[in-house]
Motif scaffolding. Structure first.
Motif, mmCIF file in Angstrom:
data_model
loop_
_atom_site.group_PDB
_atom_site.id
_atom_site.type_symbol
_atom_site.label_atom_id
_atom_site.label_comp_id
_atom_site.label_asym_id
_atom_site.label_seq_id
_atom_site.Cartn_x
_atom_site.Cartn_y
_atom_site.Cartn_z
ATOM 1 N N ASP A 139 56.106 70.290 17.696
ATOM 2 C CA ASP A 139 56.465 71.624 18.361
ATOM 3 C C ASP A 139 55.324 71.765 19.208
ATOM 4 O OD1 ASP A 139 58.667 74.200 17.694
ATOM 5 O OD2 ASP A 139 57.161 74.477 19.319
ATOM 6 N N ASN A 140 55.925 72.462 20.595
ATOM 7 C CA ASN A 140 54.677 72.688 21.508
ATOM 8 C C ASN A 140 54.514 74.136 21.565
ATOM 9 O OD1 ASN A 140 56.688 73.341 22.898
ATOM 10 N ND2 ASN A 140 56.375 72.330 24.938
ATOM 11 N N SER A 179 56.210 76.467 22.550
ATOM 12 C CA SER A 179 56.511 77.146 23.908
ATOM 13 C C SER A 179 57.550 78.211 23.641
ATOM 14 C CB SER A 179 57.424 76.087 24.820
ATOM 15 O OG SER A 179 58.541 75.564 24.312
ATOM 16 N N ARG A 180 58.261 78.448 22.715
ATOM 17 C CA ARG A 180 59.135 79.639 22.263
ATOM 18 C C ARG A 180 58.444 81.049 22.308
ATOM 19 N NH1 ARG A 180 64.335 80.858 20.252
ATOM 20 N NH2 ARG A 180 64.457 82.675 19.567
ATOM 21 N N TRP A 210 57.860 81.914 26.190
ATOM 22 C CA TRP A 210 58.973 82.275 26.621
ATOM 23 C C TRP A 210 59.265 83.683 26.437
ATOM 24 C CZ3 TRP A 210 61.786 77.668 24.252
ATOM 25 C CH2 TRP A 210 61.564 76.536 24.565
ATOM 26 N N GLY A 262 52.767 69.239 20.315
ATOM 27 C CA GLY A 262 52.933 68.275 21.118
ATOM 28 C C GLY A 262 54.392 68.544 21.860
ATOM 29 N N ASN A 263 54.441 67.810 23.102
ATOM 30 C CA ASN A 263 55.482 68.314 24.055
ATOM 31 C C ASN A 263 56.429 66.891 24.121
ATOM 32 O OD1 ASN A 263 57.070 68.612 26.155
ATOM 33 N ND2 ASN A 263 55.543 69.858 27.242
ATOM 34 N N ILE A 264 57.579 66.893 23.857
ATOM 35 C CA ILE A 264 58.464 65.967 23.579
ATOM 36 C C ILE A 264 58.872 65.543 25.049
ATOM 37 C CG2 ILE A 264 59.198 66.001 21.420
ATOM 38 C CD1 ILE A 264 61.961 66.902 22.569
ATOM 39 N N LEU A 310 65.552 69.743 17.470
ATOM 40 C CA LEU A 310 65.888 71.429 17.867
ATOM 41 C C LEU A 310 65.187 71.537 19.003
ATOM 42 C CD1 LEU A 310 64.906 72.425 14.097
ATOM 43 C CD2 LEU A 310 67.358 72.503 14.956
ATOM 44 N N ALA A 311 64.322 70.640 19.506
ATOM 45 C CA ALA A 311 63.322 71.091 20.511
ATOM 46 C C ALA A 311 63.987 71.341 21.944
ATOM 47 C CB ALA A 311 62.049 70.300 20.602
ATOM 48 N N GLU A 312 64.444 72.470 22.233
ATOM 49 C CA GLU A 312 65.125 72.655 23.471
ATOM 50 C C GLU A 312 64.748 74.100 23.737
ATOM 51 O OE1 GLU A 312 68.769 70.652 23.933
ATOM 52 O OE2 GLU A 312 67.569 68.720 24.472
ATOM 53 N N PRO A 357 66.677 77.431 24.398
ATOM 54 C CA PRO A 357 67.806 77.526 23.991
ATOM 55 C C PRO A 357 68.528 79.026 24.475
ATOM 56 C CG PRO A 357 66.226 78.585 22.399
ATOM 57 C CD PRO A 357 65.405 77.866 23.519
ATOM 58 N N THR A 371 75.845 72.845 21.230
ATOM 59 C CA THR A 371 76.116 74.274 20.803
ATOM 60 C C THR A 371 77.593 74.317 21.188
ATOM 61 O OG1 THR A 371 76.087 76.473 21.955
ATOM 62 C CG2 THR A 371 75.234 74.824 23.200
ATOM 63 N N LYS A 414 72.976 71.169 27.427
ATOM 64 C CA LYS A 414 73.390 70.599 26.111
ATOM 65 C C LYS A 414 74.660 69.709 26.609
ATOM 66 C CE LYS A 414 71.587 72.796 22.982
ATOM 67 N NZ LYS A 414 70.118 72.166 22.551
ATOM 68 N N GLN A 421 76.951 73.948 17.599
ATOM 69 C CA GLN A 421 76.694 75.008 16.381
ATOM 70 C C GLN A 421 77.061 76.417 17.140
ATOM 71 O OE1 GLN A 421 73.004 75.649 13.593
ATOM 72 N NE2 GLN A 421 72.055 76.237 15.557
ATOM 73 N N GLY A 422 77.571 77.203 16.322
ATOM 74 C CA GLY A 422 77.688 78.491 16.911
ATOM 75 C C GLY A 422 76.406 79.446 16.787
HETATM 76 N N1 LIG Z 1 69.846 79.988 17.580
HETATM 77 C C1 LIG Z 1 71.205 79.780 17.941
HETATM 78 O O1 LIG Z 1 72.076 80.638 17.791
HETATM 79 C C2 LIG Z 1 71.640 78.596 18.377
HETATM 80 C C3 LIG Z 1 73.011 78.213 18.554
HETATM 81 C C4 LIG Z 1 73.352 76.824 19.169
HETATM 82 C C5 LIG Z 1 72.650 75.911 19.177
HETATM 83 N N2 LIG Z 1 71.207 76.013 19.115
HETATM 84 C C6 LIG Z 1 70.254 75.154 19.390
HETATM 85 O O2 LIG Z 1 69.353 74.912 18.196
HETATM 86 C C7 LIG Z 1 68.081 74.489 18.671
HETATM 87 C C8 LIG Z 1 67.279 75.666 18.001
HETATM 88 O O3 LIG Z 1 67.343 76.761 18.430
HETATM 89 P P1 LIG Z 1 66.564 77.910 18.089
HETATM 90 O O4 LIG Z 1 67.488 79.256 18.370
HETATM 91 O O5 LIG Z 1 65.994 77.739 16.715
HETATM 92 O O6 LIG Z 1 65.559 77.945 19.319
HETATM 93 P P2 LIG Z 1 63.692 77.818 18.849
HETATM 94 O O7 LIG Z 1 63.408 78.463 20.332
HETATM 95 O O8 LIG Z 1 63.466 78.694 17.630
HETATM 96 O O9 LIG Z 1 63.426 76.358 18.474
HETATM 97 C C9 LIG Z 1 63.209 75.242 19.459
HETATM 98 C C10 LIG Z 1 61.749 74.817 19.278
HETATM 99 O O10 LIG Z 1 61.340 73.843 20.180
HETATM 100 C C11 LIG Z 1 60.381 73.885 20.545
HETATM 101 N N3 LIG Z 1 60.187 73.143 21.954
HETATM 102 C C12 LIG Z 1 61.007 73.334 23.210
HETATM 103 N N4 LIG Z 1 60.906 72.297 24.014
HETATM 104 C C13 LIG Z 1 59.721 71.706 23.434
HETATM 105 C C14 LIG Z 1 59.153 70.469 23.920
HETATM 106 N N5 LIG Z 1 59.493 70.110 25.154
HETATM 107 N N6 LIG Z 1 58.375 69.808 22.957
HETATM 108 C C15 LIG Z 1 58.150 70.332 21.957
HETATM 109 N N7 LIG Z 1 58.600 71.417 21.489
HETATM 110 C C16 LIG Z 1 59.702 72.180 22.048
HETATM 111 C C17 LIG Z 1 60.084 75.450 20.761
HETATM 112 O O11 LIG Z 1 58.671 75.716 20.871
HETATM 113 C C18 LIG Z 1 60.810 76.108 19.712
HETATM 114 O O12 LIG Z 1 59.863 76.137 18.529
HETATM 115 C C19 LIG Z 1 68.124 74.485 20.209
HETATM 116 O O13 LIG Z 1 68.322 73.045 20.543
HETATM 117 C C20 LIG Z 1 69.185 75.363 20.295
HETATM 118 O O14 LIG Z 1 69.776 74.971 21.501
HETATM 119 C C21 LIG Z 1 70.821 77.459 18.753
#
Ligand SMILES: NC(=O)c1ccc[n+]([C@@H]2O[C@H](COP(=O)([O-])OP(=O)(O)OC[C@H]3O[C@@H](n4cnc5c(N)ncnc54)[C@H](O)[C@@H]3O)[C@@H](O)[C@H]2O)c1
Length: 367
Positions: free
Chosen positions: A5-6, A8-9, A12, A47-49, A70-72, A74, A118, A159, A182-183
Motif C-alpha cells: 500500500d502507498n 495514499s488514502r 486523499w 509501494g506504489n503499484i 483493492l488498491a484504487e 475509491p 463495484t 472500474k 461490490q455494493g
Molecule cells: N468501500 C466501499 O463501499 C466499496 C464499494 C465497492 C467497491 N470498493 C472497492 O474496494 C476497494 C477498496 O475500497 P476501500 O473503500 O477499502 O478503499 P481504501 O482507500 O481504504 O483502500 C484502497 C487502498 O489502496 C491504496 N492504494 C490506492 N492506490 C494505490 C497505489 N497506486 N499503490 C498502492 N496502494 C494504493 C490506498 O492507500 C488504500 O489503502 C477499492 O478498489 C474500491 O474501489 C469499495
C-alpha cells in the motif's frame, strides 16, 4: 502472505479536510497485532503499484497463488472535483491494474486475481441486472455478452475500464480472475478481530470518502442531522465489512478455471437510502442520541427514483451467509463512533458536501 500500500488514502482524506474517525495505529504496531492474533507473519511493503517494477518484483519475490487487488482511488466525488482529479483517478486505477495484469502474465500466470469492482459499474438501468453477463437475442441471433455498464462518475468509469482490461487479459493470456461487483460497504469490524482495538479499520465520514451508512452514523454520533441526498429514494446494494471479507474468502477458496473471467455481484441486500437514514435514526434513538433526518439538495447528478433489481446468487451458491441484521451492525458502528466523537467533531465541516457533479463548489442547502 504479504501486502502493499502507498498510504495514499490518508493523503486523499487529509486533502478533503478530514481524518478517520477511528484512530489507526502505525503499520508496525498493526502487523504485530496481526502476528499475536493469528500466529502468522504478514509481510508488508510501502509501494506504489503504478510502478511496474514494484509490482513485478513483488510477484517474483512472493510467487502468490492469489492476489486480492483493492488498491484504487475509491471515491466518486473525489474523481469529479476537476480535470486533475479525474485524470489522477484514471491514471492511478488503470495503471495499477494494467501493471498487475502484465506482471501476472509474465511471472505468475496461474495465480487467481480477485479484483474489486463495484455495483456502481452497472448504474441504474430500468431492467434486472445479471452477474456480469446476459444472454441476448438480436436480429435473430443469440450471444452471451457483458451486461451494459452505465456508471455515474469518473471513478466508477475506471472500474468499468478495469473490468474490460481484466476480461481481455483472461481471454488473451489465460489468466483467471474474479471481478467483484461490490455494493457499498459499512462497518468497522470483522469477527476475526475479536476485541483487539489495534486491528480496527479506518472509518471515513467526509463527503468524498464516507459511504452512506458510515456518514449517517458519524452525523448521529455528534448530534448533527442525518442527511440523505435529494429525495433519498435512490436504491443501492449494501453489505457489512464482515460480509465483504466472508465473500472474499469464499471466492478465494473456489478459484476460477484457467482463462475464466467471472463476475460476482457482492451485497447483502438492496436498501433505499432514506430507509437506511431512518434505521440509523432509530438505532441512534435507542442509544439516547435522538438525531433528526434532514434531506439535502443532491450534489450529484443521478436518478433519485428508479428501478433496481440486481441478481446476487453466485456467492450464496458458494455458501455466503449474509448477516441480515443490519441494525446490530449499525449499533456497533455507532458505539465505535461515540467513543471517537471528538475526532468527528474536529472535522465536522467535511460531512456536508460541496463537490458537485456540475463542477461548481457550493455547499448543499437543506431541502
Ligand atoms: N468501500 C466501499 O463501499 C466499496 C464499494 C465497492 C467497491 N470498493 C472497492 O474496494 C476497494 C477498496 O475500497 P476501500 O473503500 O477499502 O478503499 P481504501 O482507500 O481504504 O483502500 C484502497 C487502498 O489502496 C491504496 N492504494 C490506492 N492506490 C494505490 C497505489 N497506486 N499503490 C498502492 N496502494 C494504493 C490506498 O492507500 C488504500 O489503502 C477499492 O478498489 C474500491 O474501489 C469499495
Amino acid at each position: 502472505m504479504s501486502g502493499i500500500d502507498n498510504y495514499s488514502r490518508r493523503d486523499w482524506v487529509a486533502e478533503v479536510g478530514s481524518q478517520s474517525a477511528m484512530p489507526i495505529l502505525r503499520m508496525t504496531e498493526r502487523l504485530e497485532a496481526f502476528r499475536e492474533n493469528f500466529g502468522a507473519n504478514l509481510q508488508f511493503q510501502r509501494g506504489n503499484i503504478t510502478d511496474y517494477d514494484t509490482v513485478a518484483n513483488m510477484l517474483r519475490h512472493h510467487q502468490p497463488d492469489a492476489i486480492v487487488h483493492l488498491a484504487e482511488m475509491p471515491s466518486a466525488p473525489y474523481s469529479m472535483i476537476d480535470a486533475q482529479h479525474a485524470v489522477y483517478t484514471h491514471q492511478n486505477n488503470l495503471m495499477g491494474t494494467l501493471n498487475l495484469l502484465f506482471a501476472m502474465r509474465d511471472i505468475t500466470p496461474d495465480a487467481h486475481l480477485l479484483k474489486l469492482g463495484t455495483m456502481g459499474e452497472y448504474g441504474t438501468p430500468n431492467v434486472d441486472i445479471p452477474e456480469g453477463f446476459f444472454e441476448i437475442e438480436f436480429r435473430g441471433r443469440k450471444d452471451t455478452l457483458p451486461f451494459p455498464r452505465q456508471p455515474g462518475s469518473f471513478y466508477h468509469l475506471t472500474k468499468v475500464h478495469d473490468s474490460a482490461n481484466i476480461m481481455f487479459a483472461c481471454r488473451m493470456w489465460g489468466l483467471r480472475s474474479t471481478d467483484i461487483m461490490q455494493g457499498v460497504v459499512f462497518g468497522t469490524r470483522i469477527d476475526a478481530m475479536g476485541d483487539d482495538e489495534r486491528l480496527v479499520t479506518r472509518l471515513d465520514f467526509d463527503q468524498a470518502f464516507g459511504t452512506a451508512i458510515n456518514r449517517f452514523c458519524a452525523q448521529a454520533a455528534i448530534g448533527l442531522p442525518i442527511t440523505p441526498y435529494g429525495k433519498g429514494a435512490q436504491t443501492r446494494g449494501f453489505l457489512p465489512l464482515r460480509d465483504s471479507i466472508q465473500c472474499f474468502t469464499l471466492a478465494l477458496e473456489t478459484p476460477p478455471e484457467e482463462g475464466e473471467y467471472r463476475v460476482f455481484n457482492q451485497f447483502e441486500e438492496t436498501y433505499v437510502i432514506s430507509e437506511l437514514a431512518e434505521m440509523v435514526r432509530e438505532v441512534a434513538d435507542r442509544l439516547g442520541l435522538n438525531p433528526e433526518v434532514r434531506h439535502l439538495e443532491n450534489p450529484r447528478k443521478e436518478m433519485e427514483e428508479h428501478y433496481f433489481n440486481p441478481d446476487h446468487s453466485k456467492l450464496l451458491e458458494l455458501g455466503y451467509e449474509p448477516t441480515h441484521d443490519i441494525k446490530t451492525e449499525i449499533e456497533a458502528v455507532l458505539k465505535d463512533l461515540i467513543k471517537n466523537k471528538s475526532r468527528i467533531e474536529a472535522r465536522s465541516e467535511s460531512l456536508l458536501p460541496d463537490i458537485r457533479w456540475d463542477g461548481t463548489r457550493r455547499k448543499s442547502d437543506y431541502r
